[in-house]
Enzyme design. Sequence first.
Site, mmCIF file in Angstrom:
data_model
loop_
_atom_site.group_PDB
_atom_site.id
_atom_site.type_symbol
_atom_site.label_atom_id
_atom_site.label_comp_id
_atom_site.label_asym_id
_atom_site.label_seq_id
_atom_site.Cartn_x
_atom_site.Cartn_y
_atom_site.Cartn_z
ATOM 1 N N ASP A 139 0.799 -1.225 0.000
ATOM 2 C CA ASP A 139 0.000 0.000 0.000
ATOM 3 C C ASP A 139 0.830 1.272 0.000
ATOM 4 O O ASP A 139 0.272 2.364 -0.185
ATOM 5 C CB ASP A 139 -0.952 0.008 1.203
ATOM 6 C CG ASP A 139 -2.051 -1.037 1.071
ATOM 7 O OD1 ASP A 139 -2.498 -1.274 -0.067
ATOM 8 O OD2 ASP A 139 -2.443 -1.627 2.092
ATOM 9 N N ASP A 148 -5.711 -5.451 -6.195
ATOM 10 C CA ASP A 148 -5.481 -4.046 -5.816
ATOM 11 C C ASP A 148 -4.035 -3.617 -6.079
ATOM 12 O O ASP A 148 -3.742 -2.450 -6.323
ATOM 13 C CB ASP A 148 -5.768 -3.821 -4.320
ATOM 14 C CG ASP A 148 -6.907 -4.647 -3.757
ATOM 15 O OD1 ASP A 148 -7.142 -5.753 -4.264
ATOM 16 O OD2 ASP A 148 -7.550 -4.202 -2.801
HETATM 17 N N1 GLY Z 1 -7.062 -2.080 -1.233
HETATM 18 C C1 GLY Z 1 -8.073 -2.452 -0.331
HETATM 19 C C2 GLY Z 1 -9.462 -2.232 -0.847
HETATM 20 O O1 GLY Z 1 -9.697 -1.980 -2.002
HETATM 21 O O2 GLY Z 1 -10.357 -2.316 -0.035
#
Ligand code: GLY
Length: 391
Positions: free
Chosen positions: A111, A169
């Site tokens: 992230d 993601d």
């Molecule tokens: N990256 C985490 C989500 O999309 O909730």
Amino acid sequence: MLLASVLLIHSAKAKPLQKSLKEVINTALEFSTKQSLLMAKSLENKPAELPRTTNTFGNLITCKPNNWVSGFFPGVLWYLYENKPSEELKTLAVNYTHRIENQQFTTSTHDVGFIIFCSFGNQYRILNDTSCLPVILNASISLSTRYNPSVGLIRSWNSVKWKYPVIIDNMMNLEMLMWASQQYNQPEFAQIAISHAKKTALNHFRPDNSCYHVVNYNPETGNVDSKTTHQGYANESSWARGQGWALYGYTMMYRFTKDSTFLNKACAVATYLLNHPRLPEDKIPYWDFDAPNIPDTYRDASAGAVICSALIELSGYVDKNKSRKYLAVAEKQIRALSSPAYSNAADNNGNFILKHSVGAMPQNSEIDVPLSYADYYYVEALMRFRTIINN
Ligand code: GLY
């Protein structure tokens, strides 16, 4: 009498006047600015906190800089400053961006790309502020430490449940690496991102071009161990935001590489989404395309915003026919999200811009609430569509 009935017939047939899209976008950007200034001021004296969501009473819930969503609000402020520069917005955008500066050294999650590139990436793009450059370089080095050449992918999470989980993601975090590769003349960053995107294309997708949320690899052999979900309804379901991350990710990879396999993947995902029988008329998806109880379940405005922003970019890379189709859907999404159905009332709901998003349904977390990333991709979509209209 006759005149009155003619008028009646006319008014019965007349379509309600629709505002031009330009008007909708300008009003939405003004509203977004008002809400975001209120939001920023509400946390002025809490320097280590950033907006995340609301509780059931509509009160703001914040997060610390190490939360995956910390970079989105600074990014919203930068887009709004870009829209209409003011000293007030700039001071606040710098303030919120610098709240998360220490995250450049985060190596414990993928992230770091979301966190640093939505904030510092936008500050550099808009102000050409070279003080952002070492931060983005450090963050790219941090993200690269999560790449294992035997697997050919960046590891998304540190987890006890999975040995080497890669979530869809993660495609979003490749943007920082692709950008950094060009900016710092570091080919390895792009090699990592391209390898990740290619292997994801190979293993994350089903024959209909929907995608899994989590693919778990064997870190020694690089083989797939399992294909599952974390935030979707079921392992074999299509979690809406995940499909959005895929669409956005491959569109962005095509922007940097001009590799047609990435463009084809983005278009294939778009085809899947736009033809989906359970994509509602306003084009804002339910939280999972296979959620039980559709239509009696929650929409996910964040997925709608991510898909919208991606479709606008993708419309610039395809033939006229497809381009028109993508923009027509994006326009519907912008009109829907900018309407009272999805936009918060002023000075309400923690001063977020949008309502009706879903964070993680299976974890019973953040259901039908505002989310900072819904706001970020919505404002980005407004800015992207405005550029198209103005050109
Ligand atoms: N990256 C985490 C989500 O999309 O909730």
